[in-house]
Design a protein around this motif. Structure first.
Motif, PDB file in Angstrom:
ATOM      1  N   THR A 169       0.856  -1.178   0.000  1.00  0.00           N
ATOM      2  CA  THR A 169       0.000   0.000   0.000  1.00  0.00           C
ATOM      3  C   THR A 169       0.893   1.228   0.000  1.00  0.00           C
ATOM      4  O   THR A 169       2.080   1.144   0.325  1.00  0.00           O
ATOM      5  N   LEU A 170       0.325   2.345  -0.382  1.00  0.00           N
ATOM      6  CA  LEU A 170       1.139   3.552  -0.470  1.00  0.00           C
ATOM      7  C   LEU A 170       1.636   3.958   0.912  1.00  0.00           C
ATOM      8  O   LEU A 170       0.887   3.942   1.879  1.00  0.00           O
ATOM      9  N   ARG A 171       2.889   4.328   0.959  1.00  0.00           N
ATOM     10  CA  ARG A 171       3.493   4.759   2.221  1.00  0.00           C
ATOM     11  C   ARG A 171       2.968   6.130   2.630  1.00  0.00           C
ATOM     12  O   ARG A 171       2.687   6.966   1.791  1.00  0.00           O
ATOM     13  N   MET A 172       2.898   6.362   3.929  1.00  0.00           N
ATOM     14  CA  MET A 172       2.647   7.704   4.429  1.00  0.00           C
ATOM     15  C   MET A 172       4.007   8.337   4.708  1.00  0.00           C
ATOM     16  O   MET A 172       4.960   7.651   5.045  1.00  0.00           O
ATOM     17  N   ARG A 173       4.066   9.644   4.568  1.00  0.00           N
ATOM     18  CA  ARG A 173       5.313  10.317   4.947  1.00  0.00           C
ATOM     19  C   ARG A 173       4.963  11.500   5.831  1.00  0.00           C
ATOM     20  O   ARG A 173       3.815  11.963   5.837  1.00  0.00           O
ATOM     21  N   PRO A 174       5.924  11.997   6.598  1.00  0.00           N
ATOM     22  CA  PRO A 174       5.650  13.167   7.431  1.00  0.00           C
ATOM     23  C   PRO A 174       5.206  14.339   6.567  1.00  0.00           C
ATOM     24  O   PRO A 174       5.687  14.491   5.440  1.00  0.00           O
ATOM     25  N   ASP A 175       4.290  15.120   7.065  1.00  0.00           N
ATOM     26  CA  ASP A 175       3.778  16.261   6.302  1.00  0.00           C
ATOM     27  C   ASP A 175       4.771  17.419   6.416  1.00  0.00           C
ATOM     28  O   ASP A 175       4.554  18.387   7.136  1.00  0.00           O
ATOM     29  N   ALA A 176       5.893  17.257   5.719  1.00  0.00           N
ATOM     30  CA  ALA A 176       6.955  18.262   5.810  1.00  0.00           C
ATOM     31  C   ALA A 176       7.301  18.778   4.420  1.00  0.00           C
ATOM     32  O   ALA A 176       7.154  18.047   3.433  1.00  0.00           O
ATOM     33  N   VAL A 177       7.712  20.026   4.354  1.00  0.00           N
ATOM     34  CA  VAL A 177       8.128  20.600   3.069  1.00  0.00           C
ATOM     35  C   VAL A 177       9.483  20.006   2.696  1.00  0.00           C
ATOM     36  O   VAL A 177      10.432  20.072   3.468  1.00  0.00           O
ATOM     37  N   THR A 178       9.545  19.381   1.506  1.00  0.00           N
ATOM     38  CA  THR A 178      10.806  18.770   1.084  1.00  0.00           C
ATOM     39  C   THR A 178      11.351  19.413  -0.191  1.00  0.00           C
ATOM     40  O   THR A 178      12.501  19.220  -0.533  1.00  0.00           O
ATOM     41  N   GLU A 179      10.504  20.132  -0.895  1.00  0.00           N
ATOM     42  CA  GLU A 179      10.922  20.715  -2.170  1.00  0.00           C
ATOM     43  C   GLU A 179      11.124  22.210  -2.026  1.00  0.00           C
ATOM     44  O   GLU A 179      10.359  22.895  -1.343  1.00  0.00           O
ATOM     45  N   SER A 180      12.137  22.708  -2.713  1.00  0.00           N
ATOM     46  CA  SER A 180      12.290  24.160  -2.784  1.00  0.00           C
ATOM     47  C   SER A 180      11.591  24.657  -4.059  1.00  0.00           C
ATOM     48  O   SER A 180      11.294  23.866  -4.952  1.00  0.00           O
ATOM     49  N   ASN A 181      11.327  25.933  -4.114  1.00  0.00           N
ATOM     50  CA  ASN A 181      10.648  26.485  -5.284  1.00  0.00           C
ATOM     51  C   ASN A 181      11.602  26.538  -6.477  1.00  0.00           C
ATOM     52  O   ASN A 181      12.629  27.205  -6.429  1.00  0.00           O
ATOM     53  N   GLN A 182      11.262  25.784  -7.530  1.00  0.00           N
ATOM     54  CA  GLN A 182      12.118  25.780  -8.730  1.00  0.00           C
ATOM     55  C   GLN A 182      11.295  26.165  -9.953  1.00  0.00           C
ATOM     56  O   GLN A 182      11.519  25.665 -11.052  1.00  0.00           O
ATOM     57  N   ARG A 183      10.304  27.057  -9.726  1.00  0.00           N
ATOM     58  CA  ARG A 183       9.364  27.380 -10.792  1.00  0.00           C
ATOM     59  C   ARG A 183      10.064  27.838 -12.077  1.00  0.00           C
ATOM     60  O   ARG A 183       9.755  27.342 -13.158  1.00  0.00           O
ATOM     61  N   GLU A 184      11.009  28.770 -11.938  1.00  0.00           N
ATOM     62  CA  GLU A 184      11.633  29.317 -13.146  1.00  0.00           C
ATOM     63  C   GLU A 184      12.345  28.217 -13.937  1.00  0.00           C
ATOM     64  O   GLU A 184      12.269  28.148 -15.169  1.00  0.00           O
ATOM     65  N   GLU A 185      13.035  27.345 -13.196  1.00  0.00           N
ATOM     66  CA  GLU A 185      13.781  26.266 -13.845  1.00  0.00           C
ATOM     67  C   GLU A 185      12.841  25.307 -14.588  1.00  0.00           C
ATOM     68  O   GLU A 185      13.096  24.899 -15.716  1.00  0.00           O
ATOM     69  N   PHE A 186      11.735  24.943 -13.931  1.00  0.00           N
ATOM     70  CA  PHE A 186      10.792  24.017 -14.549  1.00  0.00           C
ATOM     71  C   PHE A 186      10.070  24.680 -15.726  1.00  0.00           C
ATOM     72  O   PHE A 186       9.820  24.053 -16.748  1.00  0.00           O
TER      73      PHE A 186
END
Lengths: 494, 95
Positions: B59-76
């Protein structure tokens, strides 16, 4: 001319006989001089910079077994700052903004990414003929003319041709229905499809997510273990990644095969199997008996349901995965359009090739309102029956052995008119993906026409280390895997 | 299972693909052949079989509700065919 293994290159780098920069340049020169069309792109500056960094690390006393060894990457893996096409026109000008975990793991071990290899478009094909970037010539072809050149297999056809022609000492591939093992069989290589979930799918462009799995394509099982050690591992970024302890896949390479129980599924030796390949597999069985293994016939009674089940599950998941290519966030966009739907439709119609369109349409049909239970749900139930067959079989044996493909490499253009005849190539490999098991294809000798044949080995879940030793012991007793095609000594010219 | 050209056109529309009448004829044959292959599934009684969605039935794992990504909008968004001021530009949808 014989083969050069990763193990040998690792030793040469370690002793200072050659530097990573020299080695990487050597392979770049071979690629430049070759005419197999095995690569879609090479980022020479990036490769040489990685090689330089590896040399510097080694000079400062750091060493890991593949530090500074160049490896070709299938163009399905995103590598930050490099063109990543997945063999498709729709991604022709796509530069990946991030790196796939598998590649990132390899880089952490100091592996140099040599370039991006050709492949069937979105990994859909068994001959590399669906690539937007053209056919790949199998280095074992006796001629390179359009009508007589042999296909390298697919979808990892560029990776297979690159290693067979020694344009790279090893390559990565991906296997959804046989896409590592079938080209390995066609090009006299060792190819491993690990258990589903062993290698992260993050950054590996999705085809059929419940089946896709990355793995190594090498000359030897020993090399495959070395490369898999750098590729595999739990990744929180892939929700289906297996959270199991890290393992040394080389750990069992010295073990004896005394008492090994080999199962021969009668369904894999029936009608449609090439007589030469059948004979070569029989010879391999005798070799294993000499190594102390015992052999018994087993049955995988639902084998014939694998192909129908796969051709619902894979297209259904593909049609869903490929809906993201709409000309909005990445990839090409059509020039002229009247409104949003027109833009989506023209972009996809111009950007996708025929085989991809066929599979998207089959998938869209199977998932359309009113058909779900008859197609996708039924296919998933058959998938369970196929998986149960393996579970039952492994109560009687340690490893299942058979041919990888029903026939050796065929001529380009000979099967493109009939999709279903192309699909039959993968009849022995597909059940393994449906069950999620680890499997290998290893060189088993040559047909009377001089074409390589693959021996298929399947083990229970997570037994890659054992699988690799079963392959390795055979390679200690035989020398098929050391044979190189004539084109290798022509400086990489087919 | 034989499809007709209209069904082929309907499927193409669902998949946001454009198929000419001539191509529809070609796809009709090819898709029908694939569906003939697939039709072998019908013969099996699977009423007692649980569908298999994942080889490990995970089954799908749960993960802590923590911010892991930085904003990379311009790059994407640099990879987008048409983006401006942080927005993806598409043809007008609502008049």
């Amino acid at each position: 001319m014989t083969i050069t293994t990763l193990a040998q290159l690792s030793a040469d780098l370690d002793s200072g006989k050659i530097s990573s920069v020299e080695l990487t340049q050597h392979y770049i020169d071979r690629v430049d001089n070759s005419n197999h069309n095995a690569f879609i792109s090479i980022n020479k500056e990036q490769a040489l910079a990685q090689a330089k960094a590896a040399d510097d690390k080694r000079a400062s006393g750091e060493a890991s077994s593949l530090l500074g060894v160049p490896v070709a990457q299938k163009d399905i893996f995103c590598i930050k700052g490099t063109q990543t096409t997945c063999g498709s026109k729709i991604l022709e000008n796509f530069t990946a903004p991030y790196t796939a975990t598998v590649v990132e793991n390899m880089h952490q071990h100091g592996v140099v990414s040599l370039g991006k290899t050709n492949m069937d478009e979105f990994a859909m094909g068994s001959s590399n003929e669906t690539s937007y970037f053209g056919n790949v010539i199998n280095p074992w072809s006796s001629s390179t003319s359009d009508t007589t050149a042999l296909v390298p297999g697919g979808s990892s056809g560029g990776s297979a041709a690159a290693v067979a022609a020694q344009l790279a000492p090893a390559a990565t591939g991906t296997d959804t229905g046989g896409s590592i093992r079938q080209p390995a069989a066609f090009c006299n290589l060792t190819g491993i499809k690990p258990s589903y979930g062993r290698c992260s799918r993050y950054g590996m462009i999705a085809f059929a997510s419940s089946l896709d799995q990355a793995g190594p394509m090498t000359h030897t099982a020993e090399d495959a273990a070395l490369l898999l050690n750098t590729m595999a591992g739990f990744d929180a970024k892939d929700s289906t990644s297996l959270d199991v302890p890290a393992e040394d896949f080389s750990a069992q390479l010295g073990d004896s095969l005394e008492g090994l129980k080999i199962g021969l599924p009668k369904e894999y030796f029936g009608d449609g199997l090439d007589a030469d390949i059948a004979e070569l597999v029989e010879n391999a069985i005798k070799e294993y008996e000499k190594l102390g293994a015992t052999v018994k016939e087993i049955s995988l009674p639902n084998s014939e349901l694998a192909l129908p089940s796969y051709y619902v599950i894979a297209p259904a998941e593909a049609s869903s995965n490929l809906s993201r290519f709409d000309g909005v966030r990445y990839g090409m966009r059509t020039e002229q359009y009247s409104d949003l739907v027109d833009m989506y439709t023209k972009t996809r119609t111009e950007g996708f090739g025929d085989e991809v369109k066929r599979r998207i349409m089959i998938g869209a049909y199977a998932l359309s309102s009113g058909y779900y239970d008859a197609y996708y749900a039924q296919a998933q139930k058959l998938r369970r029956l196929i998986s149960n067959d393996f579970t039952a079989a492994f109560k009687e044996c340690d490893v299942i052995l058979g041919p990888t493909t029903p026939s050796p490499a065929f001529a380009a253009g000979s099967r493109t008119d009939d999709p279903v005849s192309m699909y039959l190539n993968d009849i022995y490999t597909i059940p393994v993906n449906l069950a999620g098991l680890p499997a290998a294809s290893i060189p088993a000798g040559f047909t009377k026409a001089g074409l390589p044949a693959g021996l298929h080995l399947i083990t229970p879940y997570l037994q890659e280390a054992k699988l690799l030793n079963i392959a390795h012991q055979y390679q200690q007793a035989t020398d098929w895997h050391t044979q190189a095609p004539q084109s290798v000594s022509n400086g990489g010219q087919a | 299972m034989a499809l007709d050209n209209k069904t082929v056109q309907d499927i193409a529309r669902l998949a946001r693909l454009s198929v000419s009448d001539q191509q529809a004829e070609k796809y009709r044959g090819e898709l029908s052949n694939i569906l003939d292959l697939v039709a072998q599934m019908e013969a099996v009684d699977t009423s007692d079989v649980e569908p298999m969605t994942h080889p490990f039935d995970a089954t799908l794992r749960m993960r802590p509700d923590a911010v892991t990504e930085s904003n990379q909008r311009e790059e994407f968004q640099a990879a987008a065919p048409n983006a401006e001021s942080g927005l993806y530009l598409v043809p007008k949808v609502i008049d």
